[in-house]
Design a protein around this motif. Structure first.
Motif, PDB file in Angstrom:
ATOM      1  N   GLN A   1       0.824  -1.216   0.000  1.00 14.17           N
ATOM      2  CA  GLN A   1       0.000   0.000   0.000  1.00 14.17           C
ATOM      3  C   GLN A   1       0.855   1.263   0.000  1.00 14.17           C
ATOM      4  OE1 GLN A   1      -2.898   0.133   3.157  1.00 14.17           O
ATOM      5  NE2 GLN A   1      -3.505   2.240   2.712  1.00 14.17           N
ATOM      6  N   TYR A   2       1.943   1.237   0.774  1.00 16.63           N
ATOM      7  CA  TYR A   2       2.772   2.438   0.909  1.00 16.63           C
ATOM      8  C   TYR A   2       4.069   2.349   0.105  1.00 16.63           C
ATOM      9  CZ  TYR A   2      -0.576   3.596   4.525  1.00 16.63           C
ATOM     10  OH  TYR A   2      -1.744   3.886   5.199  1.00 16.63           O
ATOM     11  N   LYS A   3       4.151   1.334  -0.765  1.00 10.96           N
ATOM     12  CA  LYS A   3       5.289   1.179  -1.689  1.00 10.96           C
ATOM     13  C   LYS A   3       6.629   1.202  -0.941  1.00 10.96           C
ATOM     14  CE  LYS A   3       2.852   3.147  -5.669  1.00 10.96           C
ATOM     15  NZ  LYS A   3       1.518   3.235  -5.036  1.00 10.96           N
ATOM     16  N   LEU A   4       6.759   0.309   0.018  1.00 10.45           N
ATOM     17  CA  LEU A   4       7.953   0.254   0.856  1.00 10.45           C
ATOM     18  C   LEU A   4       8.852  -0.906   0.432  1.00 10.45           C
ATOM     19  CD1 LEU A   4       6.191   0.763   4.297  1.00 10.45           C
ATOM     20  CD2 LEU A   4       7.383   2.510   2.961  1.00 10.45           C
ATOM     21  N   ALA A   5      10.160  -0.681   0.495  1.00 12.26           N
ATOM     22  CA  ALA A   5      11.138  -1.691   0.091  1.00 12.26           C
ATOM     23  C   ALA A   5      11.143  -2.872   1.059  1.00 12.26           C
ATOM     24  CB  ALA A   5      12.527  -1.071   0.025  1.00 12.26           C
ATOM     25  N   GLU A   6      11.511  -4.042   0.540  1.00 16.14           N
ATOM     26  CA  GLU A   6      11.685  -5.246   1.353  1.00 16.14           C
ATOM     27  C   GLU A   6      12.907  -5.064   2.251  1.00 16.14           C
ATOM     28  OE1 GLU A   6      13.672  -8.934   2.290  1.00 16.14           O
ATOM     29  OE2 GLU A   6      14.341  -7.580   0.684  1.00 16.14           O
TER      30      GLU A   6
ATOM     31  N   ARG B   1      15.938   4.440   2.650  1.00 14.70           N
ATOM     32  CA  ARG B   1      15.708   5.376   3.755  1.00 14.70           C
ATOM     33  C   ARG B   1      14.214   5.552   4.025  1.00 14.70           C
ATOM     34  NH1 ARG B   1      14.324  10.399   5.075  1.00 14.70           N
ATOM     35  NH2 ARG B   1      15.327  11.271   6.927  1.00 14.70           N
ATOM     36  N   GLU B   2      13.426   5.674   2.954  1.00 15.73           N
ATOM     37  CA  GLU B   2      11.980   5.863   3.125  1.00 15.73           C
ATOM     38  C   GLU B   2      11.369   4.691   3.880  1.00 15.73           C
ATOM     39  OE1 GLU B   2       8.023   6.499   0.356  1.00 15.73           O
ATOM     40  OE2 GLU B   2       9.945   7.307  -0.328  1.00 15.73           O
ATOM     41  N   ARG B   3      11.841   3.482   3.582  1.00 22.88           N
ATOM     42  CA  ARG B   3      11.318   2.301   4.279  1.00 22.88           C
ATOM     43  C   ARG B   3      11.615   2.376   5.781  1.00 22.88           C
ATOM     44  NH1 ARG B   3      10.921  -3.561   5.102  1.00 22.88           N
ATOM     45  NH2 ARG B   3      10.875  -3.589   7.334  1.00 22.88           N
ATOM     46  N   PHE B   4      12.881   2.735   6.139  1.00 22.05           N
ATOM     47  CA  PHE B   4      13.249   2.731   7.551  1.00 22.05           C
ATOM     48  C   PHE B   4      12.652   3.914   8.321  1.00 22.05           C
ATOM     49  CE2 PHE B   4      16.726  -0.162   6.125  1.00 22.05           C
ATOM     50  CZ  PHE B   4      16.330  -1.241   6.902  1.00 22.05           C
ATOM     51  N   VAL B   5      12.473   5.055   7.662  1.00 21.00           N
ATOM     52  CA  VAL B   5      11.788   6.187   8.301  1.00 21.00           C
ATOM     53  C   VAL B   5      10.348   5.777   8.619  1.00 21.00           C
ATOM     54  CG1 VAL B   5      10.863   8.513   7.941  1.00 21.00           C
ATOM     55  CG2 VAL B   5      13.221   7.995   7.281  1.00 21.00           C
ATOM     56  N   PHE B   6       9.668   5.198   7.634  1.00 15.62           N
ATOM     57  CA  PHE B   6       8.290   4.746   7.815  1.00 15.62           C
ATOM     58  C   PHE B   6       8.221   3.716   8.949  1.00 15.62           C
ATOM     59  CE2 PHE B   6       4.503   2.301   7.114  1.00 15.62           C
ATOM     60  CZ  PHE B   6       3.585   3.167   6.538  1.00 15.62           C
ATOM     61  N   GLU B   7       9.133   2.749   8.913  1.00 13.17           N
ATOM     62  CA  GLU B   7       9.170   1.685   9.924  1.00 13.17           C
ATOM     63  C   GLU B   7       9.339   2.268  11.322  1.00 13.17           C
ATOM     64  OE1 GLU B   7      12.684  -1.228  11.333  1.00 13.17           O
ATOM     65  OE2 GLU B   7      12.098  -1.493   9.246  1.00 13.17           O
ATOM     66  N   GLU B   8      10.300   3.178  11.463  1.00 13.39           N
ATOM     67  CA  GLU B   8      10.590   3.760  12.772  1.00 13.39           C
ATOM     68  C   GLU B   8       9.372   4.499  13.326  1.00 13.39           C
ATOM     69  OE1 GLU B   8      14.459   5.715  14.661  1.00 13.39           O
ATOM     70  OE2 GLU B   8      13.749   6.841  12.922  1.00 13.39           O
ATOM     71  N   LEU B   9       8.737   5.306  12.478  1.00 12.26           N
ATOM     72  CA  LEU B   9       7.591   6.094  12.926  1.00 12.26           C
ATOM     73  C   LEU B   9       6.361   5.215  13.157  1.00 12.26           C
ATOM     74  CD1 LEU B   9       8.080   9.208  10.623  1.00 12.26           C
ATOM     75  CD2 LEU B   9       8.604   9.020  13.057  1.00 12.26           C
ATOM     76  N   LEU B  10       6.198   4.186  12.345  1.00 11.54           N
ATOM     77  CA  LEU B  10       5.069   3.270  12.516  1.00 11.54           C
ATOM     78  C   LEU B  10       5.169   2.529  13.845  1.00 11.54           C
ATOM     79  CD1 LEU B  10       2.585   1.729  11.305  1.00 11.54           C
ATOM     80  CD2 LEU B  10       4.228   0.059  10.452  1.00 11.54           C
TER      81      LEU B  10
ATOM     82  N   LEU C   1       5.442  10.729   8.174  1.00 10.53           N
ATOM     83  CA  LEU C   1       4.823  10.601   9.493  1.00 10.53           C
ATOM     84  C   LEU C   1       3.305  10.465   9.373  1.00 10.53           C
ATOM     85  CD1 LEU C   1       4.666  10.766  12.581  1.00 10.53           C
ATOM     86  CD2 LEU C   1       4.862  13.249  12.401  1.00 10.53           C
ATOM     87  N   ARG C   2       2.708  11.290   8.527  1.00 10.63           N
ATOM     88  CA  ARG C   2       1.249  11.225   8.353  1.00 10.63           C
ATOM     89  C   ARG C   2       0.832   9.860   7.787  1.00 10.63           C
ATOM     90  NH1 ARG C   2       1.588  16.972   7.738  1.00 10.63           N
ATOM     91  NH2 ARG C   2       2.449  16.860   5.631  1.00 10.63           N
ATOM     92  N   LEU C   3       1.614   9.341   6.840  1.00 18.04           N
ATOM     93  CA  LEU C   3       1.308   8.020   6.275  1.00 18.04           C
ATOM     94  C   LEU C   3       1.464   6.926   7.335  1.00 18.04           C
ATOM     95  CD1 LEU C   3       3.136   8.290   2.812  1.00 18.04           C
ATOM     96  CD2 LEU C   3       0.681   8.527   3.256  1.00 18.04           C
ATOM     97  N   ALA C   4       2.518   7.043   8.146  1.00 18.68           N
ATOM     98  CA  ALA C   4       2.754   6.055   9.203  1.00 18.68           C
ATOM     99  C   ALA C   4       1.634   6.083  10.239  1.00 18.68           C
ATOM    100  CB  ALA C   4       4.107   6.304   9.871  1.00 18.68           C
ATOM    101  N   GLN C   5       1.131   7.287  10.542  1.00 23.53           N
ATOM    102  CA  GLN C   5       0.017   7.402  11.488  1.00 23.53           C
ATOM    103  C   GLN C   5      -1.239   6.739  10.922  1.00 23.53           C
ATOM    104  OE1 GLN C   5       0.190  11.678  11.990  1.00 23.53           O
ATOM    105  NE2 GLN C   5       1.102  11.504  14.020  1.00 23.53           N
ATOM    106  N   ARG C   6      -1.453   6.920   9.612  1.00 25.19           N
ATOM    107  CA  ARG C   6      -2.613   6.317   8.957  1.00 25.19           C
ATOM    108  C   ARG C   6      -2.484   4.784   8.982  1.00 25.19           C
ATOM    109  NH1 ARG C   6      -3.073   8.048   2.960  1.00 25.19           N
ATOM    110  NH2 ARG C   6      -2.964  10.089   3.953  1.00 25.19           N
TER     111      ARG C   6
END
Length: 676
Positions: A184-189, A210-219, A640-645
């Motif tokens: 859904q959020y197009k994140l790397a494996e 980086r986008e994957r790990f930022v998302f992961e950390e905030l999620l 951050l907004r995507l991770a919150q969603r």
């Protein structure tokens, strides 16, 4: 053992290096993998020597024209130089005090060098202390290289080498982000991301990782905090049947409540009649009227048959709350007592007896409130003032004095709303974003060190007219940084320069009793000029103090400068804040301009986050945020907004369906990383 293997047993580490890695929080292979680079250097492109330009950092492939030559320019200064060439030209390489470097080269041998190009006094191009290796090795050159935050005695080469070993040791990593979330959020494996966050093939791959790990950390942070919030909201709470009584209280106040105060009181009332335990943060600028909100809530608790307690970080602040609240409650027949550590034994016994019997309906105090000897009769409501001064354990001890009492937490540190949702995800948040009418904004000026004497003469004249002033320094005593002002020397100098005014000194290394004595002297007007460190950031209300000078203002964050500035302007007179700085870089200029242009703490905190990043913004973990390993809470607001969603959808779906993800969240909580 894999990810849990102690770092000590990796090739090239050992016991001594393991101790150095531990200083960076690295104990296992997993810790090592999540030790992300602070930047990358592109050493993948070889540049001809003839195209090198002064000031740029480049990679060249060149042969040794002549072996390195040593020369001493003085007893302790060895200079080693060597000329190298490629098909386009020649460049000099220079090392200082490196007697071993010449052993690493052979005549006509070809090497790759990476470094910053400069120009010698003779006008020739040179590189000083470049990174180098034999041509064809491509271990530290010829590719994109990670640059890590270091501690003493750990070199980049060591960390890079150990990281490569850790990646091999870890093998195939297990994915714990749900597949539908990644899609859904197009994140790397995870395996692709882990290799490309450290040793990317190109910067496109790095950005994907980086986008994957930022998302992961905030999620994970969102899920962990939401878990705590759910846990808190499950606790039953006392039901306050009569919440309309706060109107009777507000009608007797000597001032009108602002719209923001009324809104916050309504939110507190709604919580207290819900049957669930309230855990609410009231956040507002200095002078926004948080204490009036707390007073209304305490009144409501007492009128519903419960005791209330308020804990303040210092005795002087507790005494100030006692004075203001007892005056408000006295007319309603509510008995208020003060409990502090410095009280005499007999007086303390009397107060403890009144608390136990219920005669004392409102108890205001310091950490003395959480001592074992303190027993309440029917504690139903607690307030923690300046919440960042108290840890989780202290708040828990205060809550344990009653049977699941409601809790109101007050903070005068304005934080951007998006960030507050991260920081205080386990609390409901009320924001008082409106100042009482008639309060004059503090006039703020930024001046260079050359205008220091004029600034102090202005302060002197102001004091002679009957006012008081603060001077804030970044240091307590003399430091190696001779350009920084220190409080002890400055207090002594000002006392000599202005012998007809009383100068006081206060800093964090003083005993609590001595600090309270100095602050009491300043509050009474006996001390006219108080020289202090940031210990006065949270302090007593002195309406007569209307000027503050802050030395080396560039050393403080904007939010801290704003907190300090809030110590003045609490009376009816026009207040002034003078920021003294000799720094001339662009970032400092922008920060000083922000302070001079605005008195809005929320706007200032946004700018502080933008200019300095979350680590500096919060200083330590005291505000409840674990150190961000990769996310930047200003630059990554969209993620951050995507991770919150995503967090919201996973909670609704039930996190038990995702055991690996849930395990990561549980680890975050069990390690007590979150300390708000």
């Amino acid at each position: 053992m894999g990810l849990e293997k102690p770092i000590q047993y990796l090739k090239g580490v050992g016991e001594k290096r393991a101790a150095l890695f531990e200083k960076k929080g690295i104990k296992t292979v997993r810790d090592m993998l999540y030790f992300f680079p602070r930047s990358h250097e592109d050493r993948s492109k070889i540049k001809p020597v003839a195209e090198c330009v002064e000031g740029e950092t480049v990679c060249i492939a060149a042969s040794v024209y002549q072996l390195p030559l040593d020369r001493y320019v003085r007893k302790n200064m060895l200079i080693t130089s060597m000329n190298v060439y490629d098909d386009s030209g020649m460049i000099s390489l220079v090392w200082y005090n490196n007697k071993y470097v010449k052993k690493n080269f052979t005549e006509n041998g070809k090497y790759v060098f990476f470094g910053k190009v400069s120009r010698s006094k003779q006008g020739r191009l040179q590189m000083i202390a470049p990174v180098y290796e034999k041509f064809g090795n491509e271990h530290y050159t010829g590719k994109i290289i990670p640059i890590y935050p270091l501690t003493a005695k750990l070199s980049q080469k060591t960390v890079q080498s150990v990281m490569e070993t850790a990646l091999k040791e870890a093998g195939q990593l297990e994915e714990y982000l749900p597949e539908h979330i990644r899609e859904q959020y197009k994140l790397a494996e995870i395996n692709f991301a882990m290799h490309n966050i450290h040793f990317p093939r190109d910067f496109k791959n790095y950005n994907i990782a980086r986008e994957r790990f930022v998302f992961e950390e905030l999620l994970i942070l969102q899920l962990a905090l939401s878990g705590r919030k759910d846990k808190n909201s499950e606790n039953p709470g006392h039901i306050f049947e009569d919440v309309k009584c706060v109107r009777d209280f507000s009608d007797t106040l000597p001032f009108d409540l602002t719209g923001a105060q009324k809104r916050t009181i309504n939110e507190v009332c709604r919580d207290c009649k819900s049957g669930k335990q309230m855990n609410r943060l009231v956040q507002g600028d200095v002078g926004s009227g948080k204490t009036a909100v707390a007073a209304a809530a305490i009144y409501m608790a007492v009128k519903n048959g419960f005791q209330a307690a308020m804990m303040a970080p210092t005795e002087i602040l507790a005494a100030q709350h006692m004075e203001s609240l007892s005056e408000l409650f006295e007319k309603h027949g509510i008995r208020t007592v003060l409990l502090t550590g410095s009280m005499r034994a007999k007086q303390k016994r009397e107060v403890l007896s009144q608390i136990l019997s219920g005669e004392a309906q409102v108890v205001i105090g310091t950490h003395a409130l959480i001592q074992e000897t303190v027993e309440f009769n029917n504690l139903g409501f607690v307030v923690a003032d300046e919440q960042h001064r108290f840890g989780v354990e202290q708040r828990a001890k205060l809550l344990a004095k009653g049977k699941e009492p409601h809790m109101l937490i007050m903070s005068a540190t304005p934080i951007p709303r998006t960030l507050a949702l991260i920081l205080y995800g386990d609390l409901d948040i009320s924001i008082i974003d409106e100042l009482p009418p008639g309060r004059k904004p503090v006039k703020t000026y930024s001046v260079p060190g050359g205008m220091r004497s004029r600034a102090y003469n202005f302060i002197y004249k102001n004091i002679k007219s009957g006012m008081q002033a603060y001077v804030v320094c970044p240091l307590v005593a003399e430091s190696e940084s001779s350009d920084l002002k220190n409080a002890e020397e400055l207090a002594e100098k000002l006392a000599q320069d202005y012998p007809d005014i009383k100068v006081g000194l206060m800093h964090g290394k003083m005993k609590a009793k001595d600090k309270d004595e100095v602050m009491a002297g300043f509050a009474s007007g006996e001390i006219q000029l108080l020289v202090a460190t940031t210990v006065i950031e949270v302090g007593v209300n002195v309406p007569n103090a209307n000027i503050m000078a802050i030395e080396n203002a560039e050393r403080f964050g904007l939010s801290q400068l704003h907190q300090l500035r809030g110590r003045v302007g609490r009376g009816g007179d026009q207040a002034h804040c003078i920021l003294i700085t000799d720094a001339e870089n662009e970032v400092t200029k922008k920060r000083m301009e922000t302070m001079c242009a605005s008195n809005d703490g929320f706007y200032i905190s946004e700018q502080d986050l933008k200019l300095r990043g979350p680590g500096d913004f919060f200083g330590t973990r005291q505000h409840g945020l674990p150190e961000m390993k990769i996310a930047n809470l200003f630059e990554d607001r969209d993620i951050l907004r995507l991770a919150q969603r995503a967090a919201k959808s996973l909670i609704e779906d039930g996190t038990d369906k995702y055991p690996l993800l849930k395990k990561r969240c549980d680890e975050l909580l069990s390690n007590e990383i979150i300390m708000n």
